[in-house]
Design a protein around this motif. Structure first.
Motif, short mmCIF file in Angstrom:
data_model
loop_
_atom_site.label_atom_id
_atom_site.label_comp_id
_atom_site.label_asym_id
_atom_site.label_seq_id
_atom_site.Cartn_x
_atom_site.Cartn_y
_atom_site.Cartn_z
N GLU A 130 2.90 1.62 -3.58
CA GLU A 130 1.01 1.65 -4.38
C GLU A 130 1.09 3.66 -3.61
O GLU A 130 0.75 4.37 -5.55
N LYS A 131 1.07 3.71 -2.95
CA LYS A 131 1.36 6.03 -2.62
C LYS A 131 2.01 6.29 -2.88
O LYS A 131 1.74 7.24 -4.22
N LYS B 251 4.40 5.48 -5.14
CA LYS B 251 4.00 5.96 -7.12
C LYS B 251 3.02 6.44 -7.87
O LYS B 251 3.59 7.08 -8.94
N ASN B 252 2.03 6.70 -6.65
CA ASN B 252 0.25 7.27 -6.93
C ASN B 252 1.56 8.86 -7.37
O ASN B 252 0.96 10.03 -8.16
N GLN B 253 2.16 9.36 -6.22
CA GLN B 253 2.76 10.01 -5.93
C GLN B 253 3.30 10.63 -6.60
O GLN B 253 3.40 12.02 -7.77
N ASN B 254 4.27 9.77 -6.68
CA ASN B 254 5.51 9.90 -8.35
C ASN B 254 5.05 10.55 -9.86
O ASN B 254 5.34 11.03 -10.35
N SER B 255 3.57 10.09 -9.99
CA SER B 255 2.64 9.53 -11.64
C SER B 255 2.16 11.49 -11.55
O SER B 255 2.42 11.70 -12.57
N PHE B 256 1.63 11.64 -10.38
CA PHE B 256 1.93 12.97 -10.60
C PHE B 256 2.72 14.44 -10.36
O PHE B 256 2.38 15.06 -11.32
N LYS C 166 0.66 -0.87 -0.20
CA LYS C 166 0.52 -0.64 -0.26
C LYS C 166 0.88 1.22 0.33
O LYS C 166 0.60 2.14 -0.60
N GLU C 167 1.99 1.28 0.72
CA GLU C 167 2.78 2.33 0.81
C GLU C 167 3.62 2.71 -0.30
O GLU C 167 3.47 3.17 -0.99
#
Length: 144
Positions: A134-135, A137-142, A131-132
């Motif tokens: 993925e979180k 990863k989502n922050q880096n994609s933004f 979960k951490e």
């Protein structure tokens, strides 16, 4: 000794105590009472070596009790007693082995429970890490 022989010994002990109390006060009743068990043995040779009071000796007739000594059932009773003791010992050994095996199996079950708990903890930890990640990863994609 069979039950009947023990009964005969008991009766003779009572008779000896009774006659020792009937003796003169100068004699020692404690001496007679302490020897009463040894003066009623189960064998003929020992009976001849015991000392009876003259009054009691006049009433003692060994031929009257010979018919209750050495019965064929004596051998069977001894064999049954020996077999009972053997069975008890074998049962005790078997129960000890079973108890030891049961303790061993309980410890194995406890080890398995601990291992299962560790696996569950590891799974929970890995899920949290996923979960951490993925979180992050989502922050880096933004940001890109």
């Amino acid at each position: 000794n069979t039950c009947f022989e023990r009964f005969i010994k008991f009766v003779w002990t009572i008779i000896l105590k009774f006659y020792s109390n009937q003796r003169s006060p100068s004699s020692s009743p404690n001496h007679i009472a302490s020897n009463s068990a040894s003066s009623v043995p189960s064998t003929t040779s020992a009976r001849s070596s015991c000392s009876l009071t003259p009054t009691l000796a006049a009433h003692f007739n060994e031929t009257l009790i010979k018919h209750v000594q050495g019965w064929p059932a004596d051998h069977a009773e001894k064999q049954a007693s020996r077999l009972r003791e053997e069975a008890h010992n074998m049962g005790s050994i078997h129960i000890s082995e079973i108890c030891t095996e049961l303790k061993n199996l309980r410890s194995l079950v406890r080890v398995c429970e601990i291992q299962a708990t560790l696996r569950e903890q590891r799974i929970l930890f890995l899920r949290q890490q996923i979960k951490e990640l993925e979180k992050l990863k989502n922050q880096n994609s933004f940001m890109v």
